[in-house]
Design a protein around this motif. Structure first.
Motif, PDB file in Angstrom:
ATOM      1  N   HIS A  23      -4.250  13.766  -7.799  1.00 21.39           N
ATOM      2  CA  HIS A  23      -3.837  13.125  -9.035  1.00 21.39           C
ATOM      3  C   HIS A  23      -4.354  11.707  -9.005  1.00 21.39           C
ATOM      4  O   HIS A  23      -4.686  11.159  -7.946  1.00 21.39           O
ATOM      5  CB  HIS A  23      -2.309  13.123  -9.135  1.00 21.39           C
ATOM      6  CG  HIS A  23      -1.656  12.519  -7.936  1.00 21.39           C
ATOM      7  ND1 HIS A  23      -1.545  11.165  -7.731  1.00 21.39           N
ATOM      8  CD2 HIS A  23      -1.119  13.113  -6.843  1.00 21.39           C
ATOM      9  CE1 HIS A  23      -0.958  10.933  -6.597  1.00 21.39           C
ATOM     10  NE2 HIS A  23      -0.681  12.074  -6.026  1.00 21.39           N
ATOM     11  N   PRO A  24      -4.490  11.038 -10.156  1.00 15.66           N
ATOM     12  CA  PRO A  24      -5.006   9.661 -10.135  1.00 15.66           C
ATOM     13  C   PRO A  24      -4.030   8.743  -9.422  1.00 15.66           C
ATOM     14  O   PRO A  24      -2.839   8.734  -9.686  1.00 15.66           O
ATOM     15  CB  PRO A  24      -5.071   9.302 -11.631  1.00 15.66           C
ATOM     16  CG  PRO A  24      -4.114  10.214 -12.300  1.00 15.66           C
ATOM     17  CD  PRO A  24      -4.144  11.486 -11.489  1.00 15.66           C
ATOM     18  N   VAL A  25      -4.534   7.993  -8.475  1.00 16.53           N
ATOM     19  CA  VAL A  25      -3.713   7.037  -7.749  1.00 16.53           C
ATOM     20  C   VAL A  25      -4.111   5.652  -8.217  1.00 16.53           C
ATOM     21  O   VAL A  25      -5.212   5.211  -7.991  1.00 16.53           O
ATOM     22  CB  VAL A  25      -3.920   7.160  -6.227  1.00 16.53           C
ATOM     23  CG1 VAL A  25      -3.087   6.122  -5.496  1.00 16.53           C
ATOM     24  CG2 VAL A  25      -3.569   8.553  -5.756  1.00 16.53           C
ATOM     25  N   GLY A  26      -3.219   4.973  -8.885  1.00 20.87           N
ATOM     26  CA  GLY A  26      -3.505   3.631  -9.327  1.00 20.87           C
ATOM     27  C   GLY A  26      -2.501   2.728  -8.704  1.00 20.87           C
ATOM     28  O   GLY A  26      -1.344   3.051  -8.649  1.00 20.87           O
ATOM     29  N   LYS A  27      -2.941   1.591  -8.216  1.00 23.85           N
ATOM     30  CA  LYS A  27      -1.983   0.671  -7.672  1.00 23.85           C
ATOM     31  C   LYS A  27      -2.682  -0.368  -6.885  1.00 23.85           C
ATOM     32  O   LYS A  27      -3.862  -0.377  -6.766  1.00 23.85           O
ATOM     33  CB  LYS A  27      -0.986   1.428  -6.827  1.00 23.85           C
ATOM     34  CG  LYS A  27       0.293   0.699  -6.569  1.00 23.85           C
ATOM     35  CD  LYS A  27       1.015   0.321  -7.799  1.00 23.85           C
ATOM     36  CE  LYS A  27       2.297  -0.327  -7.388  1.00 23.85           C
ATOM     37  NZ  LYS A  27       2.405  -1.667  -7.828  1.00 23.85           N
ATOM     38  N   GLU A  28      -1.867  -1.178  -6.232  1.00 25.28           N
ATOM     39  CA  GLU A  28      -2.449  -2.303  -5.518  1.00 25.28           C
ATOM     40  C   GLU A  28      -3.559  -1.810  -4.645  1.00 25.28           C
ATOM     41  O   GLU A  28      -3.562  -1.953  -3.493  1.00 25.28           O
ATOM     42  CB  GLU A  28      -1.371  -2.995  -4.693  1.00 25.28           C
ATOM     43  CG  GLU A  28      -0.400  -3.710  -5.599  1.00 25.28           C
ATOM     44  CD  GLU A  28       0.579  -4.537  -4.832  1.00 25.28           C
ATOM     45  OE1 GLU A  28       0.549  -4.526  -3.609  1.00 25.28           O
ATOM     46  OE2 GLU A  28       1.365  -5.217  -5.457  1.00 25.28           O
ATOM     47  N   LEU A  78       0.827  -1.204   0.000  1.00 24.25           N
ATOM     48  CA  LEU A  78       0.000   0.000   0.000  1.00 24.25           C
ATOM     49  C   LEU A  78       0.866   1.260   0.000  1.00 24.25           C
ATOM     50  O   LEU A  78       0.550   2.242  -0.696  1.00 24.25           O
ATOM     51  CB  LEU A  78      -0.916  -0.006   1.219  1.00 24.25           C
ATOM     52  CG  LEU A  78      -2.046  -1.033   1.179  1.00 24.25           C
ATOM     53  CD1 LEU A  78      -2.670  -1.177   2.551  1.00 24.25           C
ATOM     54  CD2 LEU A  78      -3.100  -0.632   0.161  1.00 24.25           C
ATOM     55  N   LEU A  79       1.938   1.246   0.755  1.00 26.77           N
ATOM     56  CA  LEU A  79       2.827   2.408   0.776  1.00 26.77           C
ATOM     57  C   LEU A  79       3.483   2.613  -0.588  1.00 26.77           C
ATOM     58  O   LEU A  79       3.665   3.746  -1.033  1.00 26.77           O
ATOM     59  CB  LEU A  79       3.898   2.218   1.851  1.00 26.77           C
ATOM     60  CG  LEU A  79       3.411   2.392   3.295  1.00 26.77           C
ATOM     61  CD1 LEU A  79       4.429   1.838   4.279  1.00 26.77           C
ATOM     62  CD2 LEU A  79       3.131   3.865   3.594  1.00 26.77           C
ATOM     63  N   SER A  80       3.830   1.524  -1.263  1.00 20.49           N
ATOM     64  CA  SER A  80       4.432   1.674  -2.591  1.00 20.49           C
ATOM     65  C   SER A  80       3.450   2.291  -3.569  1.00 20.49           C
ATOM     66  O   SER A  80       3.840   3.109  -4.416  1.00 20.49           O
ATOM     67  CB  SER A  80       4.895   0.306  -3.110  1.00 20.49           C
ATOM     68  OG  SER A  80       3.806  -0.507  -3.485  1.00 20.49           O
ATOM     69  N   LEU A  81       2.190   1.960  -3.467  1.00 16.98           N
ATOM     70  CA  LEU A  81       1.178   2.556  -4.343  1.00 16.98           C
ATOM     71  C   LEU A  81       0.996   4.028  -4.028  1.00 16.98           C
ATOM     72  O   LEU A  81       0.778   4.846  -4.915  1.00 16.98           O
ATOM     73  CB  LEU A  81      -0.150   1.804  -4.179  1.00 16.98           C
ATOM     74  CG  LEU A  81      -0.127   0.365  -4.672  1.00 16.98           C
ATOM     75  CD1 LEU A  81      -1.423  -0.334  -4.327  1.00 16.98           C
ATOM     76  CD2 LEU A  81       0.106   0.301  -6.162  1.00 16.98           C
ATOM     77  N   THR A  82       1.048   4.370  -2.741  1.00 20.88           N
ATOM     78  CA  THR A  82       0.916   5.765  -2.347  1.00 20.88           C
ATOM     79  C   THR A  82       2.078   6.600  -2.876  1.00 20.88           C
ATOM     80  O   THR A  82       1.894   7.735  -3.306  1.00 20.88           O
ATOM     81  CB  THR A  82       0.862   5.876  -0.813  1.00 20.88           C
ATOM     82  OG1 THR A  82      -0.249   5.124  -0.333  1.00 20.88           O
ATOM     83  CG2 THR A  82       0.707   7.325  -0.376  1.00 20.88           C
ATOM     84  N   HIS A  83       3.274   6.030  -2.853  1.00 24.04           N
ATOM     85  CA  HIS A  83       4.459   6.758  -3.308  1.00 24.04           C
ATOM     86  C   HIS A  83       4.666   6.673  -4.818  1.00 24.04           C
ATOM     87  O   HIS A  83       5.597   7.299  -5.328  1.00 24.04           O
ATOM     88  CB  HIS A  83       5.709   6.204  -2.610  1.00 24.04           C
ATOM     89  CG  HIS A  83       5.743   6.449  -1.128  1.00 24.04           C
ATOM     90  ND1 HIS A  83       5.585   7.697  -0.570  1.00 24.04           N
ATOM     91  CD2 HIS A  83       5.912   5.589  -0.082  1.00 24.04           C
ATOM     92  CE1 HIS A  83       5.671   7.608   0.745  1.00 24.04           C
ATOM     93  NE2 HIS A  83       5.862   6.348   1.068  1.00 24.04           N
ATOM     94  N   ALA A  84       3.844   5.885  -5.511  1.00 26.24           N
ATOM     95  CA  ALA A  84       4.044   5.703  -6.949  1.00 26.24           C
ATOM     96  C   ALA A  84       3.809   7.012  -7.704  1.00 26.24           C
ATOM     97  O   ALA A  84       2.953   7.813  -7.324  1.00 26.24           O
ATOM     98  CB  ALA A  84       3.090   4.634  -7.479  1.00 26.24           C
ATOM     99  N   PRO A  85       4.576   7.259  -8.768  1.00 23.61           N
ATOM    100  CA  PRO A  85       4.291   8.425  -9.611  1.00 23.61           C
ATOM    101  C   PRO A  85       2.899   8.307 -10.209  1.00 23.61           C
ATOM    102  O   PRO A  85       2.351   7.203 -10.333  1.00 23.61           O
ATOM    103  CB  PRO A  85       5.368   8.343 -10.698  1.00 23.61           C
ATOM    104  CG  PRO A  85       6.412   7.422 -10.155  1.00 23.61           C
ATOM    105  CD  PRO A  85       5.708   6.470  -9.249  1.00 23.61           C
ATOM    106  N   ALA A  86       2.307   9.417 -10.582  1.00 28.09           N
ATOM    107  CA  ALA A  86       0.972   9.406 -11.185  1.00 28.09           C
ATOM    108  C   ALA A  86       0.990   8.523 -12.420  1.00 28.09           C
ATOM    109  O   ALA A  86       1.816   8.679 -13.312  1.00 28.09           O
ATOM    110  CB  ALA A  86       0.562  10.826 -11.555  1.00 28.09           C
ATOM    111  N   GLY A  87       0.065   7.576 -12.480  1.00 27.15           N
ATOM    112  CA  GLY A  87       0.014   6.661 -13.601  1.00 27.15           C
ATOM    113  C   GLY A  87       1.086   5.605 -13.566  1.00 27.15           C
ATOM    114  O   GLY A  87       1.215   4.841 -14.521  1.00 27.15           O
TER     115      GLY A  87
END
Length: 455
Positions: free
Chosen positions: A450-455, A358-367
Motif C-alpha cells: 500500500h502507499p506509504v507516505g510519511k516522514e 520512522l516507526l510512526s510512518l511505518t505504522h500509519a494508516p494508508a494515506g
C-alpha cells in the motif's frame, strides 16, 4: 527547517530581554510557553490538512504565517502582544513541522527516509552555532526587535517559493492521500485541539508559582488536558498499544524528559553553580551538535539495527545522562558534568526521535502520513508540558530547602521514570515482518503493498 531552527535558537535567548523591556517579567512563563502550547494546535490542523490536500498547502500556510507572526512580535507594544505573537508563531511551526514530515513520507522510499530525517537534524547545526551569538549582538548593538524583523525578512524567501512554485504531485504514484486501508483514522476536532493548546499554555503559566491564582490556573489547565488530550491521540495510547499508540506514547515520554532536562540544567548552572553564561551557551551548542551527530548515525544504521532497538539504546543513553545530571547536583562534582549531561541526553534523543518518527510512518494508516505526523507532534508537546509541569511543581515544593541544589536533585531524579519507561516499552513499537528482513545499505526496498507516505 534551517530557518525554523535559526528562529527558534535566536529568539529564545531574547525573550527575557523583550519581556523586561515591555514591563512584563511576571508574564514571562506565558511568553516562553506559548510557542510550545500553540505548536500542538498547529500540528493537529496541519496533519489533517496534509492528508486531505497534500503537504504543499499547509507548508505554504505555515511559512507565510511565520512571517506575519514575526512581524507581530517585532512590533509588540505590550507583553501580551508578544505572547500572542509567540502563540501564533507556534501554530505556524506546528504546520511546518508536520508538513515537512508528511512530504518526506510521501516523496522518499522507506529505505531513504532515515537519512532524510538526519538531514533535517543537520539543519540545526549552523543555527545552534550562529543563532544565539548573532541575535545577542544585534540586540546589544541595535534592538531585540530587529532580530524579529531580520528573521521575517529571511523567511520571506521560502514563503514566496512555497506560494509561487507550481503545484506538484502531492502523492506518490498519483495515489489519493485520503485515508483508508489498514485502519480508520480518527480525526481530532479543531475545537478539542484549541482547548488542549490553551490548557497547555495555562499549565505552563500556573506552575511558575504557588499562590492561589497560579494554583487555580494549574488546576483548570490540568482538568482540560485530562479530559480532552486523549481525544487528540490514537486509541490505546496510554496503554502503550502495539504499533502507533506505543510509538506516540514513547515520543511523549522521551521528549518530555529531554526538554525538561534542557530547561533545568542551564537554570542550575546559572543559579546554583554560578557559572558564566558562556558555559550555558556551550551546553546548548554541544547538545545541538550531539543530536545531529547521533541522528546521522541512526541514518547509517537504519538497515543494520532494528529500529525499536535503537529506541531502547537511545533511552539507555538518556538514562545515563539523567544520572549524570543527578550527580552534578553534588558540590564535589564539577559543573562540567551538568554540561556533559545535556550533551549525552542529546545523543540519546538523536537516536530515539528519528527512530520513533520512522516507526510512526511505518505504522500509519494508508494515506495517513499527515495524521501520524500530527499525533507525534501532539504527543511531543503534551509530554513537554506534562513532565515539565511535574518537575516544576516538585522544584517549587522543594525550593524552600536550605541547599539550593536540592530542588534540582528532585527534578532530575523524576526524569528517570519516563526514560526507563521508554527503554522498557520500546519493543511495543516494533515493526512487523519488514523489520526482520532489513534492506542492505544501498539496496532497493521491496515495493509496499500500500502507499506509504510519511516522514
Amino acid at each position: 527547517m534551517f530557518l525554523t531552527g535559526f528562529a527558534a535558537l535566536a529568539v529564545m535567548p531574547l525573550l527575557p530581554v523583550a519581556a523586561k523591556d515591555l514591563d512584563g517579567v511576571a508574564q514571562y512563563p506565558l511568553v516562553a510557553g506559548a510557542f510550545v502550547a500553540a505548536s500542538l494546535l498547529g500540528g493537529v490542523l496541519g496533519g489533517g490538512w496534509a492528508d486531505r490536500k497534500g503537504a504543499r498547502q499547509p507548508l505554504a500556510a505555515g511559512v507565510v504565517l511565520t512571517v506575519v507572526t514575526l512581524l507581530v512580535s517585532a512590533t509588540s507594544t505590550t507583553v501580551w502582544q508578544l505572547a500572542a505573537g509567540r502563540f501564533t508563531d507556534g501554530i505556524a511551526a506546528g504546520l511546518v513541522a508536520v508538513s515537512v514530515n508528511a512530504a518526506i513520507g510521501r516523496s522518499y522510499p522507506e529505505h531513504v527516509r532515515a537519512r532524510a530525517l538526519a538531514l533535517m537534524s543537520a539543519c540545526w547545526i549552523v543555527p545552534s552555532l550562529a543563532g544565539p551569538p548573532l541575535a545577542g549582538l544585534v540586540a546589544a548593538w541595535w534592538s531585540w526587535r530587529m532580530v524579529f524583523f531580520g528573521l521575517a525578512a529571511l523567511t520571506l524567501v521560502p514563503a514566496a517559493i512555497a506560494v509561487l512554485v507550481p503545484r506538484g504531485q502531492d502523492t506518490k504514484d498519483g495515489v489519493s492521500p485520503r485515508p483508508g486501508g489498514r485502519e480508520a483514522v480518527r480525526r481530532p476536532s479543531s475545537a478539542v485541539a484549541v482547548a488542549v493548546s490553551g490548557a497547555a499554555a495555562l499549565v505552563q503559566y500556573g506552575v511558575s508559582a504557588w499562590d492561589p491564582r497560579h494554583l487555580t490556573c494549574t488546576a483548570a489547565g490540568l482538568a482540560v488536558l485530562l479530559g480532552c488530550a486523549p481525544r487528540l491521540l490514537p486509541p490505546r495510547t496510554f496503554r502503550a498499544g502495539h504499533g502507533l499508540p506505543a510509538t506516540v506514547l514513547l515520543q511523549s515520554l522521551a521528549c518530555g524528559a529531554y526538554f525538561t532536562l534542557e530547561a533545568f540544567v542551564p537554570l542550575m548552572l546559572t543559579t546554583a553553580r554560578q557559572v558564566p553564561g558562556v558555559v550555558t551557551g556551550m551546553a546548548f551548542t554541544g547538545a545541538a551538535l550531539a543530536w545531529a551527530g547521533a541522528s546521522w548515525l541512526q541514518g547509517r544504521l537504519h538497515h543494520r539495527v532494528l529500529r525499536h532497538r535503537l529506541v531502547a539504546a537511545g533511552a539507555g543513553v538518556m538514562a545515563a545522562a539523567v544520572g549524570l545530571a543527578v550527580l552534578s547536583t553534588l558540590p564535589a562534582v564539577p559543573p562540567a558534568a551538568a554540561v556533559s549531561s545535556m550533551v549525552l541526553a542529546a545523543v540519546g534523543m538523536g537516536l530515539v526521535a528519528p527512530s520513533l518518527t520512522l516507526l510512526s510512518l511505518t505504522h500509519a494508516p494508508a494515506g495517513g502520513q499527515g495524521y501520524a505526523s500530527s499525533v507525534m507532534q501532539t504527543s511531543q508537546n503534551l509530554g513537554q508540558t506534562g513532565i515539565l509541569a511535574l518537575a516544576s511543581a516538585l522544584f517549587s515544593a522543594v525550593s524552600a530547602a536550605a541547599d539550593p541544589r536540592a530542588p534540582f536533585l528532585g527534578a532530575f531524579a523524576l526524569l528517570l521514570l519516563p526514560v526507563v519507561a521508554v527503554a522498557c516499552l520500546a519493543g511495543r513499537t516494533r515493526k512487523e515482518s519488514r523489520d526482520r528482513h532489513p534492506v542492505p545499505d544501498g539496496g532497493q526496498a521491496p515495493a509496499p503493498a500500500h502507499p506509504v507516505g510519511k516522514e
